[in-house]
Design an enzyme around this catalytic site. Structure first.
Site, mmCIF file in Angstrom:
data_model
loop_
_atom_site.group_PDB
_atom_site.id
_atom_site.type_symbol
_atom_site.label_atom_id
_atom_site.label_comp_id
_atom_site.label_asym_id
_atom_site.label_seq_id
_atom_site.Cartn_x
_atom_site.Cartn_y
_atom_site.Cartn_z
ATOM 1 N N ASP A 54 4.005 -57.207 15.623
ATOM 2 C CA ASP A 54 4.606 -56.189 14.754
ATOM 3 C C ASP A 54 6.101 -56.167 15.014
ATOM 4 O O ASP A 54 6.552 -56.339 16.139
ATOM 5 C CB ASP A 54 4.000 -54.807 15.027
ATOM 6 C CG ASP A 54 4.284 -53.835 13.888
ATOM 7 O OD1 ASP A 54 3.348 -53.508 13.152
ATOM 8 O OD2 ASP A 54 5.455 -53.415 13.725
ATOM 9 N N ASN A 123 2.444 -55.341 3.194
ATOM 10 C CA ASN A 123 3.250 -55.975 2.143
ATOM 11 C C ASN A 123 2.722 -57.357 1.773
ATOM 12 O O ASN A 123 2.101 -58.051 2.576
ATOM 13 C CB ASN A 123 4.719 -56.053 2.579
ATOM 14 C CG ASN A 123 4.921 -57.018 3.715
ATOM 15 O OD1 ASN A 123 5.078 -58.214 3.506
ATOM 16 N ND2 ASN A 123 4.866 -56.520 4.953
ATOM 17 N N CYS A 163 -8.875 -68.528 -2.070
ATOM 18 C CA CYS A 163 -7.771 -68.002 -1.278
ATOM 19 C C CYS A 163 -7.183 -66.807 -2.024
ATOM 20 O O CYS A 163 -7.597 -66.505 -3.145
ATOM 21 C CB CYS A 163 -6.721 -69.084 -1.024
ATOM 22 S SG CYS A 163 -5.560 -69.349 -2.389
ATOM 23 N N CYS A 166 -5.988 -67.560 -5.512
ATOM 24 C CA CYS A 166 -6.985 -67.760 -6.565
ATOM 25 C C CYS A 166 -7.140 -66.455 -7.346
ATOM 26 O O CYS A 166 -7.502 -66.457 -8.517
ATOM 27 C CB CYS A 166 -8.336 -68.153 -5.977
ATOM 28 S SG CYS A 166 -8.362 -69.735 -5.124
ATOM 29 N N CYS A 180 3.114 -46.833 0.644
ATOM 30 C CA CYS A 180 2.858 -45.577 1.349
ATOM 31 C C CYS A 180 3.947 -44.567 1.030
ATOM 32 O O CYS A 180 3.741 -43.364 1.114
ATOM 33 C CB CYS A 180 2.799 -45.814 2.846
ATOM 34 S SG CYS A 180 1.387 -46.793 3.319
HETATM 35 ZN ZN LIG Z 1 -6.600 -70.617 -4.017
#
Ligand SMILES: [Zn+2]
Length: 334
Positions: A54, A123, A163, A166, A180
């Site tokens: 992070d 994000n 994925c 797609c 948020c």
């Molecule tokens: Zn894909």
């Protein structure tokens, strides 16, 4: 005795699956509200290695939903605090905190070598980078997101599954998605989604097939959807085209949403000599700068500035992104 630590889980999973978890390596990217729930479940389940990534510091407005942090952690890097908390929960696993901003310049290095990547980000830029790494390395990952009183979760393992691209070819334009800061978020809604993600993670890590649908729950309005994954595969995962990893940029300055301030990011993340920089900034601003671990904090006029060793900077105050960009180039160089 640590021998009984996993007893209840072992009854359910079986000895082999439970013990298999000790040799698994998982990256949790993002330790906000999602990561605050995903990471503890995996640590307590005895996943042998967790890398906790992070870029942010704990802020007051995080405490409503980010369960890993308390008031005494304000201003500290989330990754470091998270590793401390999880070490208290399970000292027998290996925990690696990484305070870093994920960019095209470091994503491959940061996210390679894992059995699973858990998305705890907020994000799409980061998610498309994870997706590219997954396509390139064959690592499974779990897409998770929550906003308002709802959330989505979708386990992915291209080429065995579709994925992310797609389903969504490009990251939505900035103004098109709620954040948020625009829609708000309820802690328990994120908690359910994150717990579900951790559960799917345990399935994937013990060799059981995860659920294949994209699940969307609106807990507040009692709506639930199980969306069948797209049948057609995109050219990105079929031809291993990693546009986001291949993107080249050097410096970005953007307004921090919801807060008065600017974030400056560099790509690839560098290695600042904070001690040398401290001396230079003190001469320039004629005020003391404070070095805390991997951070340097001080003031330039009315702006409070935090510089991170990886080159990132946060400016809190009236400075505009354009002005922050030129301040950075002038002071830090690029
Ligand atoms: Zn894909």
């Amino acid at each position: 005795m640590s021998i009984d630590r996993y007893a209840k889980q072992r009854i359910f999973l079986g000895r082999e699956a439970d013990e298999g978890l000790r040799s698994k390596r998982v990256a949790v990217l993002g330790l906000g509200a999602l990561g605050s729930v995903i990471a503890p479940w995996l640590a307590r389940a005895g996943v042998g290695h967790l890398t906790l990534i992070d870029r942010d510091l704990v802020e007051q407005s995080n405490l409503q939903r980010q369960l890993l942090y308390g008031e005494s952690d304000l201003g500290r890097p989330k990754a470091e605090v998270a590793a401390e908390r999880l070490r208290e929960a399970n000292s027998s696993i290996d925990l690696t905190p990484v305070v870093a901003d994920l960019t095209s310049g470091n994503a491959r290095e940061l996210l390679s070598g894992f059995d699973l990547i858990c998305d705890g980000t907020d994000n799409f830029e980061a998610r498309f980078l994870i997706n590219d790494v997954a396509i390139l390395t064959g690592t499974p990952w779990i897409y998770a997101g929550a906003i308002g009183g709802e959330g989505v979760i979708w386990p992915l393992h291209p080429p065995h599954t579709p994925c992310l691209r797609c389903l969504i070819e490009e990251p939505p334009a900035g103004g098109d998605v709620d954040t948020c800061d625009s829609a708000g978020v309820l802690g328990p809604a994120v908690g359910v989604i994150a717990s579900w993600a951790a559960l799917e993670a345990l399935k994937m890590l013990t060799g059981k097939a995860p659920h294949t649908d994209l699940v969307r729950f609106d807990f507040w309005h009692d709506e639930r959807q199980f969306l069948k994954p797209p049948r057609a595969r995109c050219r990105f995962c079929t031809e291993k085209v990693t546009e986001f990893l291949d993107a080249r940029w050097t410096l970005k300055a953007s307004a921090l949403c919801g807060l008065e301030g600017v974030q400056i990011r560099v790509n690839p993340p560098g290695k600042l000599d904070l001690t040398a920089l401290k001396a230079r900034l003190e001469t320039r601003t004629r005020s003391p700068w404070k070095q805390v671990g991997m951070m340097l904090k001080g003031h330039e006029g009315p702006d409070e500035i935090t510089l991170f060793a990886d080159g990132r900077a946060l400016v809190h105050g009236p400075m505009t992104p354009e002005r922050a960009r030129s301040w950075y180039t002038e002071v830090v160089g690029c």
